[in-house]
Design an enzyme around this catalytic site. Sequence first.
Site, PDB file in Angstrom:
ATOM      1  N   ASP A   1      13.890  -8.490 -12.575  1.00 19.62           N
ATOM      2  CA  ASP A   1      14.195  -7.861 -11.285  1.00 19.62           C
ATOM      3  C   ASP A   1      14.279  -8.893 -10.162  1.00 19.62           C
ATOM      4  O   ASP A   1      15.114  -8.799  -9.277  1.00 19.62           O
ATOM      5  CB  ASP A   1      13.171  -6.781 -10.942  1.00 19.62           C
ATOM      6  CG  ASP A   1      11.749  -7.217 -11.207  1.00 19.62           C
ATOM      7  OD1 ASP A   1      11.399  -8.351 -10.817  1.00 19.62           O
ATOM      8  OD2 ASP A   1      10.997  -6.455 -11.824  1.00 19.62           O
TER       9      ASP A   1
ATOM     10  N   CYS B   1      16.337  -4.857   5.845  1.00 15.63           N
ATOM     11  CA  CYS B   1      15.616  -6.115   6.027  1.00 15.63           C
ATOM     12  C   CYS B   1      15.850  -6.939   4.772  1.00 15.63           C
ATOM     13  O   CYS B   1      15.404  -6.575   3.677  1.00 15.63           O
ATOM     14  CB  CYS B   1      14.121  -5.895   6.242  1.00 15.63           C
ATOM     15  SG  CYS B   1      13.228  -7.469   6.418  1.00 15.63           S
TER      16      CYS B   1
ATOM     17  N   CYS C   1       0.809  -1.216   0.000  1.00 10.87           N
ATOM     18  CA  CYS C   1       0.000   0.000   0.000  1.00 10.87           C
ATOM     19  C   CYS C   1       0.846   1.271   0.000  1.00 10.87           C
ATOM     20  O   CYS C   1       2.064   1.236   0.132  1.00 10.87           O
ATOM     21  CB  CYS C   1      -0.968   0.051   1.175  1.00 10.87           C
ATOM     22  SG  CYS C   1      -1.968  -1.413   1.385  1.00 10.87           S
TER      23      CYS C   1
ATOM     24  N   CYS D   1       7.742 -13.184   3.424  1.00 14.65           N
ATOM     25  CA  CYS D   1       7.733 -11.854   4.044  1.00 14.65           C
ATOM     26  C   CYS D   1       6.511 -11.743   4.945  1.00 14.65           C
ATOM     27  O   CYS D   1       5.410 -12.125   4.546  1.00 14.65           O
ATOM     28  CB  CYS D   1       7.691 -10.761   2.975  1.00 14.65           C
ATOM     29  SG  CYS D   1       7.579  -9.093   3.683  1.00 14.65           S
TER      30      CYS D   1
ATOM     31  N   CYS E   1      13.385  -2.182   3.970  1.00 14.53           N
ATOM     32  CA  CYS E   1      13.112  -3.254   3.010  1.00 14.53           C
ATOM     33  C   CYS E   1      13.876  -3.003   1.709  1.00 14.53           C
ATOM     34  O   CYS E   1      13.629  -2.017   1.010  1.00 14.53           O
ATOM     35  CB  CYS E   1      11.618  -3.324   2.729  1.00 14.53           C
ATOM     36  SG  CYS E   1      11.162  -4.466   1.409  1.00 14.53           S
TER      37      CYS E   1
END
Length: 529
Positions: free
Chosen positions: A389, A486, A8, A426, A274
Amino acid sequence: MAVLQHECGIAALYHLSDPTPSRVSPQIAPDEVSRLMPRMLLDLQNRGQLAAGFTTFDPDRERILETYRQVGGVIEAFRFNHQAKFDSLMREYSGRAAIGHVRYATCGANNRNYAQPFERFHGCKWKWFAFGFNGQIANFTELRDELLNLADYHLTRNTDTEIIMHYLSHAFRGDERPNLVEVFHELSEKFDGAYNIVYLNAMGDMVVLRDPLGFRPLCYAEDGPLFAAASESLPLHQLGFQNIRSLEPGEMIVIQDNQLRKFRFAPRRRTAHCFFEWIYFANVASTFDDRSVYLTRSALGAELARQERQLNRVPLDEHTIVVPVPDTGKAAADSMAYELGLRSMEGLMRNRYVGRTFIEGENRADRARLKYTPLPEVLSGKRVLLIEDTIVRSTTLKSLLHHMRTRGGAREVHVRVACPPIVAPCFYGIDMSTVRELFAPRFMKGQRVTEAEQDAMAAELGADSLFYLPLESVAHCIKLPPESLCRACITGDYPTPTGEQLYQIALRNKATTTPTRTYELAGAGGVKK
């Protein structure tokens, strides 16, 4: 193309009472600054396409706080394509302050009832509030059970957003207006996970908050009396703000009584930014925590080039081209091609009217066929270095490789991944909560992927070869110390206690074929503190 859903995006706007106009919005009246919010949310659309909404503040109307939210992208939700309806919405919801949200879901249903912001009405103005939330509370099930153990308590949604709403409501249960810094400090002692929050109440108080570990980025800027904040820098830059900064982990901005102040609500500790934000999720034009998304992805491409020379598996001649998977692979592909002296070519055209497969979720192979068109004029007879990616579940990539050969005529396709293998779930806001759904763990016996294991992966996908970047490349390219990031999904090392506990549950259940998220298994008694 890594078929991941994201956590989000949030935004906030506030025009303080001041006779000096802001250079950012000189033609918009202070009590109509909320008109800028849909533009900001449109620039955050990459972070969520399921729903969009905003809450505005106007002390002179009957409903001091008004919340509007709809399922769909920002253009559909706010009726951008129907000028009269858009103008009507902007008039109805005008205000001098606003918070906004774009949603995708890691938990909860995909309907309007789960769209944000959430609003909690109360007759006492400081108990009447709305908020938007970006991230995921890892100990959601524990907090939910704690609430449900209270007498006569009921929850209407199975989502961590409602949990936050109830804990905030509980903090406001007294007769005296509480200190907002203390409220969020106490909540930080309970919450385990990623949570950036924008909050607005009917007193006109606003909070913009970044969680203590800083999992998700949060940027802010000021221009005269106008304040704005967003999950990325791009929406602020597009509005015309100049001095855009990142809120530090554990910090919050409070606007109260027409004053803006910054506070630390949680003590300094290790950060856990992250790394996926830089390599996949964020808009390539964004910069946060003083690190450019574009330059990071470009550096990953240069790393791929250095590795390619060392591998010496593919002839680097006029018959070899570099092709990015649009769009997040392009910066890395261009950089890799430049370093190798090869051509970077658009061999895949993206249909921009088909949603991101990672976000959309279902029937990924069919979506890949609809979403990407291989160009025979570019690919036919060529040896292709395909730059991806990341690889999460592999369904989309496998389908794409098939079509590159059958429809595009590629002679060879060699996959190069600008990321290490995803080996763990995750629990902080990315929709990959089980080990069994991940591609790489099916082949890897240790923490480091071997050349033989990568060859086996290539055979499974139908590629001529496949190689990932090594683990060290991530921190090196972002230019941050490894311990500040992370990297749980590529190392299995989680920065919070609940994350580690959920990982152990996921490992124990990796062989199950039941499509159950780890959070739901934890709710059945898996996580205890």
